[in-house]
Write a protein that holds these residues in place. Structure first.
Motif, PDB file in Angstrom:
ATOM      1  N   SER A  61      68.857  18.089  20.979  1.00 55.30           N
ATOM      2  CA  SER A  61      68.129  16.839  20.837  1.00 55.30           C
ATOM      3  C   SER A  61      67.910  16.231  22.208  1.00 55.30           C
ATOM      4  N   TYR A  62      66.821  15.463  22.336  1.00 53.18           N
ATOM      5  CA  TYR A  62      66.419  14.900  23.612  1.00 53.18           C
ATOM      6  C   TYR A  62      66.102  13.421  23.416  1.00 53.18           C
ATOM      7  N   LEU A  63      66.854  12.559  24.103  1.00 55.20           N
ATOM      8  CA  LEU A  63      66.745  11.116  23.924  1.00 55.20           C
ATOM      9  C   LEU A  63      66.269  10.469  25.219  1.00 55.20           C
ATOM     10  N   PRO A  64      65.013   9.975  25.273  1.00 62.43           N
ATOM     11  CA  PRO A  64      64.547   9.276  26.477  1.00 62.43           C
ATOM     12  C   PRO A  64      65.055   7.836  26.486  1.00 62.43           C
ATOM     13  N   PHE A  65      65.388   7.346  27.678  1.00 61.40           N
ATOM     14  CA  PHE A  65      65.895   5.992  27.814  1.00 61.40           C
ATOM     15  C   PHE A  65      64.805   4.986  28.175  1.00 61.40           C
ATOM     16  N   ASP A  66      63.645   5.447  28.611  1.00 62.50           N
ATOM     17  CA  ASP A  66      62.579   4.530  29.000  1.00 62.50           C
ATOM     18  C   ASP A  66      61.243   5.110  28.570  1.00 62.50           C
ATOM     19  N   GLU A  67      60.201   4.257  28.576  1.00 65.54           N
ATOM     20  CA  GLU A  67      58.900   4.694  28.099  1.00 65.54           C
ATOM     21  C   GLU A  67      58.308   5.792  28.971  1.00 65.54           C
ATOM     22  N   GLU A  68      58.577   5.739  30.276  1.00 66.79           N
ATOM     23  CA  GLU A  68      58.044   6.762  31.177  1.00 66.79           C
ATOM     24  C   GLU A  68      58.839   8.066  31.101  1.00 66.79           C
ATOM     25  N   ARG A  69      59.964   8.050  30.385  1.00 65.26           N
ATOM     26  CA  ARG A  69      60.818   9.228  30.200  1.00 65.26           C
ATOM     27  C   ARG A  69      61.313   9.777  31.537  1.00 65.26           C
ATOM     28  N   ARG A  70      61.693   8.855  32.415  1.00 69.43           N
ATOM     29  CA  ARG A  70      62.283   9.269  33.690  1.00 69.43           C
ATOM     30  C   ARG A  70      63.772   9.534  33.551  1.00 69.43           C
ATOM     31  N   ALA A  71      64.367   9.085  32.478  1.00 71.40           N
ATOM     32  CA  ALA A  71      65.781   9.355  32.210  1.00 71.40           C
ATOM     33  C   ALA A  71      65.893   9.879  30.784  1.00 71.40           C
ATOM     34  N   VAL A  72      66.413  11.077  30.628  1.00 73.81           N
ATOM     35  CA  VAL A  72      66.516  11.724  29.317  1.00 73.81           C
ATOM     36  C   VAL A  72      67.919  12.290  29.156  1.00 73.81           C
ATOM     37  N   LEU A  73      68.549  11.955  28.044  1.00 75.02           N
ATOM     38  CA  LEU A  73      69.842  12.546  27.695  1.00 75.02           C
ATOM     39  C   LEU A  73      69.581  13.735  26.779  1.00 75.02           C
ATOM     40  N   ALA A  74      69.976  14.921  27.218  1.00 78.50           N
ATOM     41  CA  ALA A  74      69.748  16.151  26.447  1.00 78.50           C
ATOM     42  C   ALA A  74      71.088  16.723  26.013  1.00 78.50           C
ATOM     43  N   GLY A  75      71.192  17.062  24.738  1.00 75.61           N
ATOM     44  CA  GLY A  75      72.432  17.619  24.211  1.00 75.61           C
ATOM     45  C   GLY A  75      72.165  18.818  23.324  1.00 75.61           C
ATOM     46  N   ARG A  76      73.095  19.765  23.323  1.00 76.18           N
ATOM     47  CA  ARG A  76      72.966  20.968  22.497  1.00 76.18           C
ATOM     48  C   ARG A  76      74.327  21.357  21.954  1.00 76.18           C
ATOM     49  N   VAL A  77      74.380  21.725  20.674  1.00 79.31           N
ATOM     50  CA  VAL A  77      75.608  22.221  20.053  1.00 79.31           C
ATOM     51  C   VAL A  77      75.286  23.551  19.370  1.00 79.31           C
ATOM     52  N   SER A  78      76.279  24.467  19.382  1.00 75.89           N
ATOM     53  CA  SER A  78      76.069  25.800  18.804  1.00 75.89           C
ATOM     54  C   SER A  78      77.306  26.243  18.046  1.00 75.89           C
ATOM     55  N   PHE A  79      77.070  26.977  16.961  1.00 72.75           N
ATOM     56  CA  PHE A  79      78.139  27.638  16.220  1.00 72.75           C
ATOM     57  C   PHE A  79      77.676  29.043  15.881  1.00 72.75           C
ATOM     58  N   GLU A  80      78.522  30.023  16.155  1.00 68.31           N
ATOM     59  CA  GLU A  80      78.220  31.416  15.824  1.00 68.31           C
ATOM     60  C   GLU A  80      79.426  32.047  15.153  1.00 68.31           C
ATOM     61  N   SER A  81      79.158  32.990  14.257  1.00 68.66           N
ATOM     62  CA  SER A  81      80.251  33.635  13.533  1.00 68.66           C
ATOM     63  C   SER A  81      79.842  35.046  13.124  1.00 68.66           C
TER      64      SER A  81
END
Length: 634
Positions: free
Chosen positions: A487-507
């Motif tokens: 998921s990608y979360l921008p903090f401002d309208e210009e998207r100059r700051a973005v918090l990006a996170g990823r989670v994975s599970f494999e089996s």
């Protein structure tokens, strides 16, 4: 203690390197600002008339002052001043009209905007200038606003010029015009546009506004809205024409558009057709032309004007890591092999160059073929063939691989595929040297709303896959599954700051660790996993050698900061645990890597330079890793 000191020193060094590159990448930089905050350097020098701006809104209890500040040209350009007083007056006059329009858009139809410069009314400033006026003296600008009442919606009506067998809802409230709510012109315009589009969606392609009467009653502070629609004739799709296709079959384009003559007209169908056709790699662009009129048979012709891409292409990529060596990939492809949009791509790559000499090289070559619209317009046939050698420290594998399957587009954001595959391999690992003959039935679903695949700044990406497999050479069976979400979360309208996170599970379930081929076991480590550790170097250990595991939990977090239009800084952290059980027991080691990255933004995507430190103790680990590639890490 020594390792901690090394890690701290390398972190400071990486940060200093990134900051240095940022400064070098800022031509003639006199100052650096991050999100409007000046880090160092002088304020801009005013060349001309400096001025201050004061805003005075009468009885402001609705936040109009903030809205005016965001709209005002005088405030926007205040830091650089004005060339002279005449230019300041011209700017103020433009601002007065701009602010009046902005206030009307907020439903303030009786608002009065007045501007003074040094206490003199705007229209009298130029006449008051004399030869003794000091042009260089700072000016005091005052914006005074009498907002007046907030106008509300009063009586409203949507009507049609003629009766029709079918019609969309004609209640203004359905389109957002609610009596007693603030009467804002943008809301009115959007409602009228939506009304016309609803008529078109009901099968009336030439519906239009025949009459509109929008009246602001200053005595009651109400706005009356009366709109009359001329529906025109209803229509169905007529003949479908295709122009601009030279190598690509026109009949195939018409079929792939899914526009069926005789079906009621609906602009949503045309939008879907455009999206579907643009997914054909052989098509560069699509323009849809609706007929000028409904014919005597009640049909409207549709023309697709397509622009084709060059059928053949070739290219190459390169990636570099101080831990995993250099990788080169070359490819050749054809976007329209037999004239109906069939795709063929042949590629070859050499990896881990510079790690362990010739014995450490990995190479693979193969081809992928795809034929669109095999069962229906949203289902494609694909086939893949590959030969490869893998040689991470954990194992050495020689393998041949074939795959045949179908992929289906459920909607623009959701795709899935199912296939049958076979792999013949010879693998040497901690359990010895063995041969495997594996038949598999892989299936997956991908949901993707990212705004840009190379540099996402918003949206969501999720993958779920399950692969039942049978090793017929050794009479074993197992099921591999994987779930991943980013998921990608921008903090401002210009998207100059973005918090990006990823989670994975494999089996991998159904067989013991030794019975699962090393190529199907689960490892961590590398540029796409836990940065700071070698590729596929993390997992359970047998006889002093990493074997890989049967399950994995992993997560990554990045803060993507765009410092200038061309330069970005990305602090990041990766974490993963690999278990020899089909579900993590959390008794195995948890590996953490962290660091900082530099991004240089290009038209193709950001060039990525990451410096990562391994924060979990591991025998034989390096002090740090450097990764260079194209595109964000995920």
């Amino acid at each position: 203690m020594l390792d901690a000191l090394k890690a701290a020193a390398l972190t400071r060094g990486a940060l200093a390197l990134c900051l240095l590159l940022v400064l070098l990448g800022t031509p003639s930089a006199q100052a650096v600002e991050v999100f409007g905050v000046r880090l160092f350097g002088a304020e801009p020098v005013v060349d001309g008339v400096a001025y201050s701006v004061a805003i005075d809104v009468e009885n402001d209890d609705t936040g109009l002052t903030a809205a005016i500040s965001e709209t005002s040209l005088l405030i926007e350009q205040q830091k650089t001043g004005a060339p002279d007083r005449a230019s300041l007056v011209a700017r103020a006059r433009a601002d007065r009209d701009r602010l009046s329009a902005a206030l009307q858009s907020e439903g303030r139809f009786a608002a009065i905007v007045s501007i003074e410069i040094d206490g003199t009314a705007l229209d009298d400033v130029l006449a008051a200038l004399t030869e003794d006026t000091n042009e260089a003296a700072p000016a005091a600008v005052r914006i005074a606003v009498e907002p007046g009442p907030a106008f509300l919606f009063g009586l409203m009506s949507f009507t049609q010029t003629i009766p029709t067998p079918v019609a969309p809802p004609m209640n203004p409230e359905v389109y957002g015009l609610i009596m007693g709510e603030p009467a804002r012109p943008p809301v009115i315009a959007a409602a009228i546009d939506k009304l016309v589009e609803e008529w078109r969606s009901a099968g009336y392609p030439f519906a239009q506004v025949a009459h509109r009467d929008i009246t602001a009653d200053h005595a009651t502070a109400e706005v009356r809205v009366d709109v009359e629609i001329a529906p025109g004739d209803p229509a169905v799709y007529g003949w479908v024409n295709v122009v601009g296709s030279h190598e690509l079959s026109s009949a195939k384009v018409a079929d792939y558009s899914a526009i069926e003559p005789g079906r009621p007209f609906n602009p949503a169908d045309l939008t879907k057709s455009r999206e579907r056709l643009r997914k054909l790699e052989s098509i560069e662009s699509v323009r849809i032309i609706e007929g000028d009129a409904v014919g005597p048979d009640g049909a409207i012709p549709i023309t697709f004007d397509v622009s084709e891409r060059k059928p053949r292409y070739f290219g190459g990529t390169a990636a570099l890591s101080t831990l995993d060596g250099t990788e080169f990939t070359a490819y050749w492809g054809h976007r329209n092999l037999f004239g109906e949009g069939e795709r063929l791509r042949i590629d070859a790559s050499v990896a881990r160059i510079g790690t362990d000499g010739w014995d450490g090289l990995e190479y693979r070559t193969g081809a992928v073929y795809a034929k669109p619209g095999i069962l229906d317009i949203d289902t494609d046939l694909f086939a893949e063939f590959r030969l490869e050698r893998e040689a991470p420290d954990a194992y050495e594998s020689y393998a041949g691989f074939v795959k045949l399957g179908l992929s289906h587009r459920f909607n623009p954001d959701l795709e899935g595929s199912i296939a049958v595959s076979g792999r013949q391999s010879r693998i040497e690992d901690a359990f010895g040297t063995r041969s495997f003959s594996v038949l598999s039935l892989p299936a997956d679903l991908v949901y993707d709303t990212r705004d840009n695949r190379m540099d996402p700044t918003g949206g969501f990406h999720a993958l779920a896959s399950v692969t039942p497999s049978a090793d017929v050479a050794n009479s074993n069976a197992y099921v591999a599954s994987r779930v991943q979400a980013a998921s990608y979360l921008p903090f401002d309208e210009e998207r100059r700051a973005v918090l990006a996170g990823r989670v994975s599970f494999e089996s991998v379930a159904g067989a013991s660790l030794a019975d699962v081929p090393a190529t199907d076991r689960i490892f961590a480590g590398g540029g796409g996993s836990v940065r700071g550790y070698e590729y596929r170097s993390l997992g359970p250990i047998e006889a002093g050698r990493v074997t890989g595991g049967l399950s994995l939990l992993a997560a990554s977090l990045e803060l993507r900061l765009r410092v200038t239009p061309a330069i970005g800084i990305v602090p990041f952290i990766d974490i993963a645990t690999v278990s020899d059980n089909a579900f993590p027991t959390f008794s195995d080691a948890t590996y953490v890597g962290a660091g900082i990255g530099l991004r240089y933004f290009t038209a193709l995507g950001p060039v990525r330079l990451d410096v990562a430190l391994p924060l979990t103790e591991k025998d034989g680990r390096d002090d740090f890793g450097i990764y260079v590639g194209l595109g964000q890490a995920f």
